[in-house]
Design an enzyme around this catalytic site. Structure first.
Site, mmCIF file in Angstrom:
data_model
loop_
_atom_site.group_PDB
_atom_site.id
_atom_site.type_symbol
_atom_site.label_atom_id
_atom_site.label_comp_id
_atom_site.label_asym_id
_atom_site.label_seq_id
_atom_site.Cartn_x
_atom_site.Cartn_y
_atom_site.Cartn_z
ATOM 1 N N THR A 18 81.355 43.750 105.638
ATOM 2 C CA THR A 18 82.637 44.657 105.909
ATOM 3 C C THR A 18 82.018 46.248 106.301
ATOM 4 O O THR A 18 82.563 46.693 106.993
ATOM 5 C CB THR A 18 83.332 44.893 104.599
ATOM 6 O OG1 THR A 18 83.772 43.471 104.377
ATOM 7 C CG2 THR A 18 84.585 45.651 105.006
ATOM 8 N N LYS B 52 89.530 39.926 111.303
ATOM 9 C CA LYS B 52 89.129 38.884 110.427
ATOM 10 C C LYS B 52 89.602 37.626 110.259
ATOM 11 O O LYS B 52 90.789 37.821 109.849
ATOM 12 C CB LYS B 52 88.983 39.715 109.206
ATOM 13 C CG LYS B 52 88.639 39.134 107.793
ATOM 14 C CD LYS B 52 87.536 39.551 107.262
ATOM 15 C CE LYS B 52 86.850 38.681 106.065
ATOM 16 N NZ LYS B 52 85.649 38.925 105.590
ATOM 17 N N ASP C 47 82.946 59.667 87.297
ATOM 18 C CA ASP C 47 83.693 60.745 87.863
ATOM 19 C C ASP C 47 84.299 60.256 89.388
ATOM 20 O O ASP C 47 84.764 60.844 89.977
ATOM 21 C CB ASP C 47 82.969 62.043 88.279
ATOM 22 C CG ASP C 47 82.886 62.828 86.909
ATOM 23 O OD1 ASP C 47 83.769 62.635 85.849
ATOM 24 O OD2 ASP C 47 81.623 63.723 86.871
ATOM 25 N N GLU D 237 84.812 40.828 111.956
ATOM 26 C CA GLU D 237 84.061 40.336 110.902
ATOM 27 C C GLU D 237 84.195 38.956 110.454
ATOM 28 O O GLU D 237 85.137 38.244 110.449
ATOM 29 C CB GLU D 237 84.404 41.150 109.496
ATOM 30 C CG GLU D 237 83.544 40.692 108.329
ATOM 31 C CD GLU D 237 83.860 41.409 106.909
ATOM 32 O OE1 GLU D 237 85.056 42.462 106.966
ATOM 33 O OE2 GLU D 237 83.319 40.980 105.933
ATOM 34 N N GLY E 209 81.901 35.117 104.760
ATOM 35 C CA GLY E 209 80.486 34.508 104.160
ATOM 36 C C GLY E 209 79.410 34.369 105.244
ATOM 37 O O GLY E 209 79.378 35.286 106.019
HETATM 38 N N1 LIG Z 1 75.552 51.031 103.071
HETATM 39 C C1 LIG Z 1 76.285 50.852 102.015
HETATM 40 N N2 LIG Z 1 76.768 51.866 101.357
HETATM 41 C C2 LIG Z 1 77.530 51.603 100.420
HETATM 42 N N3 LIG Z 1 77.765 50.328 100.145
HETATM 43 C C3 LIG Z 1 77.208 49.304 100.591
HETATM 44 C C4 LIG Z 1 76.541 49.471 101.575
HETATM 45 N N4 LIG Z 1 76.108 48.263 102.072
HETATM 46 C C5 LIG Z 1 76.739 47.515 101.147
HETATM 47 N N5 LIG Z 1 77.379 48.065 100.018
HETATM 48 C C6 LIG Z 1 78.190 47.630 98.916
HETATM 49 O O1 LIG Z 1 77.837 46.064 98.667
HETATM 50 C C7 LIG Z 1 78.959 45.345 98.489
HETATM 51 C C8 LIG Z 1 79.225 44.200 99.565
HETATM 52 O O2 LIG Z 1 79.365 44.879 100.677
HETATM 53 P P1 LIG Z 1 80.658 44.174 101.735
HETATM 54 O O3 LIG Z 1 80.488 44.977 103.062
HETATM 55 O O4 LIG Z 1 81.763 44.109 100.853
HETATM 56 O O5 LIG Z 1 80.122 42.832 101.608
HETATM 57 P P2 LIG Z 1 80.842 41.460 102.387
HETATM 58 O O6 LIG Z 1 81.643 42.051 103.686
HETATM 59 O O7 LIG Z 1 79.383 40.788 103.261
HETATM 60 O O8 LIG Z 1 81.346 40.695 101.538
HETATM 61 C C9 LIG Z 1 80.284 46.552 98.373
HETATM 62 O O9 LIG Z 1 80.360 46.763 96.901
HETATM 63 C C10 LIG Z 1 79.562 47.637 99.338
HETATM 64 O O10 LIG Z 1 80.014 48.850 98.562
HETATM 65 MG MG LIG Z 2 83.655 41.336 103.815
#
Ligand SMILES: Nc1ncnc2c1ncn2[C@@H]1O[C@H](COP(=O)(O)OP(=O)(O)O)[C@@H](O)[C@H]1O
Ligand SMILES: [Mg+2]
Length: 253
Positions: free
Chosen positions: A34, A55, A73, A144, A147
């Site tokens: 994501t 999606k 914070d 997107e 999984g």
């Molecule tokens: N570049 C990034 N900056 C901040 N958080 C990230 C980054 N890459 C991954 N994360 C964190 O990793 C976790 C999974 O990311 P996400 O994009 O939701 O994964 P997916 O869509 O593959 O399930 C989230 O909590 C996200 O905030």
């Molecule tokens: Mg996702």
């Protein structure tokens, strides 16, 4: 479940939705799909493109945040917003929840199972029609997956099949640390064996000071996977204007 038609090279003109697009997959769940899709959407929007997001199915809405979540914070609720909400904001799109994600479920589980528990089945034709409708009138479509590539949307229809049906090139999100070489190479193999093209892999979140394992993973994936590897620093997800743009060329054809 293998493609019957070769995937066209230039997505800009030949994607099956008729719109330029990219399909963001990953080595699994919670690996940054994501985040990477959101940065791609924002990068394209910043180029002046009208960006639509898609999606196929969202699960785990029971666990999503609908208000601020404080960690010290920091308001970390942006990390817990449903994927389609984050994608819509990043793209600056006005699509409805339904238009972005035609199937939405509460329990955090594979979409085929979430659908079954809801007494329905995810339907390929409905997904393709929804993706085409999302792309209609947009300059670029950022889709997107759910999984990894072999996750079933229905028992006979995998996420990979959808990517093939849409004719989109892939971007693969992966973690930087231990275990990522195997997961990423498996994903590349699964993609290519179905005729899918991989634009690049994004290692995320990439640390400010990568350790030797992370540096080595980046090089090893590029060499053994014969693939372009990009990195994405840790972002403040609540502050899209602070996000970097992914470097050109984007794999849109
Ligand atoms: N570049 C990034 N900056 C901040 N958080 C990230 C980054 N890459 C991954 N994360 C964190 O990793 C976790 C999974 O990311 P996400 O994009 O939701 O994964 P997916 O869509 O593959 O399930 C989230 O909590 C996200 O905030
Ligand atoms: Mg996702």
């Amino acid at each position: 479940m293998t493609p019957d038609v070769p995937v066209p090279r230039g997505l800009f003109r030949h994607s099956r939705t008729g719109t330029s697009g990219v399909f963001v997959t990953g080595t699994g769940t919670e690996v940054g799909k994501t985040v990477v899709a959101a940065v791609l959407a924002r990068t394209l929007a910043a180029e002046g493109k009208r960006v639509a997001v898609f999606k196929p199915a969202v699960t785990g809405l029971d666990e999503a945040a609908d208000g601020p979540i404080r960690q010290g914070d920091l308001d970390v609720s942006a990390h817990r917003r449903p994927d389609h909400v984050l994608l819509r904001e990043a793209a600056g799109s006005e699509q409805s929840d339904e238009e972005i994600a035609p199937y939405r479920y509460g329990p955090p589980m594979s979409p085929h199972l979430a659908a079954e528990l809801a007494g329905e089945e995810i339907d390929r034709e409905r997904l393709l029609a929804a993706a085409r409708a999302a792309a209609d009138g947009a300059d670029a479509l950022v889709c997107e997956g759910v999984g990894g590539l072999l996750v079933p949307l229905a028992t006979d229809y995998l996420v990979r099949d959808l990517a093939v049906d849409l004719g989109l090139r892939l971007v693969v999100a992966a973690t930087p640390g231990l275990g990522t070489i195997n997961h990423t190479l498996l994903t590349l193999e699964a993609a290519r064996s179905a005729g899918l093209e991989v634009g690049f892999v994004v290692l995320t979140p990439w640390p400010e000071v990568p350790n030797p394992i992370e540096e080595s993973n980046r090089e090893t994936i590029a060499t053994l996977g014969e693939v372009r590897v990009e990195t994405l620093q840790r972002l403040d997800l609540a502050d899209p204007p602070s996000w970097p743009r992914l470097p050109a060329p984007l794999p849109l054809g």
